[in-house]
Design a protein around this motif. Sequence first.
Motif, short mmCIF file in Angstrom:
data_model
loop_
_atom_site.label_atom_id
_atom_site.label_comp_id
_atom_site.label_asym_id
_atom_site.label_seq_id
_atom_site.Cartn_x
_atom_site.Cartn_y
_atom_site.Cartn_z
N ASP A 345 -40.37 35.75 2.44
CA ASP A 345 -40.06 36.71 1.39
C ASP A 345 -38.55 36.85 1.17
N ARG A 378 -42.31 32.93 -6.43
CA ARG A 378 -43.50 33.73 -6.11
C ARG A 378 -44.47 32.94 -5.23
N CYS A 381 -43.78 33.24 -1.50
CA CYS A 381 -43.91 34.55 -0.86
C CYS A 381 -45.27 34.71 -0.18
N ALA A 387 -42.34 42.11 -1.75
CA ALA A 387 -41.69 41.00 -2.44
C ALA A 387 -42.61 40.41 -3.50
#
Length: 451
Positions: A345, A378, A381, A387
Amino acid sequence: MPATSGPIPMTRQHDEAVLFSCHQLHASNAEQKRTLGIIDALELEPFTMTDAEGAEQNALAHTSIVAKLSTGQVKVCPNPVTSLKRKHAEDDPCVRCFPAQAPGLEYVFSVSPYASSLNGRKFLELDQSVCELFNRDWEFSPHLRFACARILAGCILLNNCNGQAVIANTIEVYGRTKLVDAHREPFVVRKDKPVATSLPPSFKTPYSNVWPVTIMSPEGERLVLGTSSFDALVTSSLRLDAHMRPSVGGTTSSFVLSSAKDSLATRIFLDEESLTVGLQLAAERDTWSVSHGNLIWQLRQTKTKFHDPSSYYLCRASSHFARNHTCQPYSMFSLAAFDQAHNGDGAAISRLFHAIATGVIRDAGQALLDKTKVEDLRAGCSQKGKAAKGLDGVLSLFGKDHSSMKIIGNRELNKHLEVLAPLLSTYIARANGSVVPFLEREFTALENQTK
């Protein structure tokens, strides 16, 4: 009888006339270059007059004043400028030469565990001409934010009350009002009392409108040099009178000016090289950064207002000892370059802020954030967490028909970025911990060689 008007023979060229008017004709080459740089920064020009015996005399004034004097019934005419821009840079002094230091530093250097390294630099006490430069209005001279940061990089603060001395390895400067900087020092009233600020006090101080002080914040003690135009936050420092761990980050607990008495007793010494380079920046109105290298490391550690252009001002400067990026504090914009962060993250968020910063530095108000870039981050993550939620919020702003969106002026994007920014605090603190041994190595390199 009034003097008659008319041309006056001029025997001195521009720089010679400046040095004559400042009694610097017989000064060292370094002092002459420093004087010329200050005169450039203050936008003064020499002019010629004749005394009662007809001998040439020189004085300094703003160009507009010289023009007025030249049309009056006095024997005055401007000296010709030999070039539009004069450079006064000089090579770094040899570390073996041990230049003479400003009075007051001798004892500090004699007891400092870093004496060999410090003696290779030359320091000059802050003088009135530089104080005047520090207090010029940034609304009309915005380029001075870069010059002031550079001048203060590597300065030494000496508290004569207790003998403590500290070198400011990294400095971030902030404008005084929201007209020049969205991240200015706040001026608020709580319980009918103004919150402490770094504004210079009304009583007489050793340096005109320059006030060193410690400001308490939720994070801890902040060491600040305040003027009427800006406040300079020390984000990396090292005690020189004793062997102590360097402070890296926004707080300085090893050197605290807890009272007006401490601030009044504190002397300020500038690194000569930083002063020379800073004065060159002050003379060039098209300046837009402190230096041409390591631009990301010149960004300040801001946590809000990512839609505002001032969040991306390149006005953080570092000393000679912290010239390498490994010796400078990390920010959310530079954290992506931290070698010990590869995934997760923290890495995803830091790369987002790095992409935003590079875009704004490159394209200014036209900078765009690419949807594909955010989607890639994204994917790196964890599936659940703050996050992921924050990046999902950023992605929702693109909609179905847009592959990019503007950064500057985008308040909706800023809302999501202000949620993501605090998530990097722990990662930045860890990265700053890695800076400490690199800084210590720079200061002890010569000490180790001479043992």
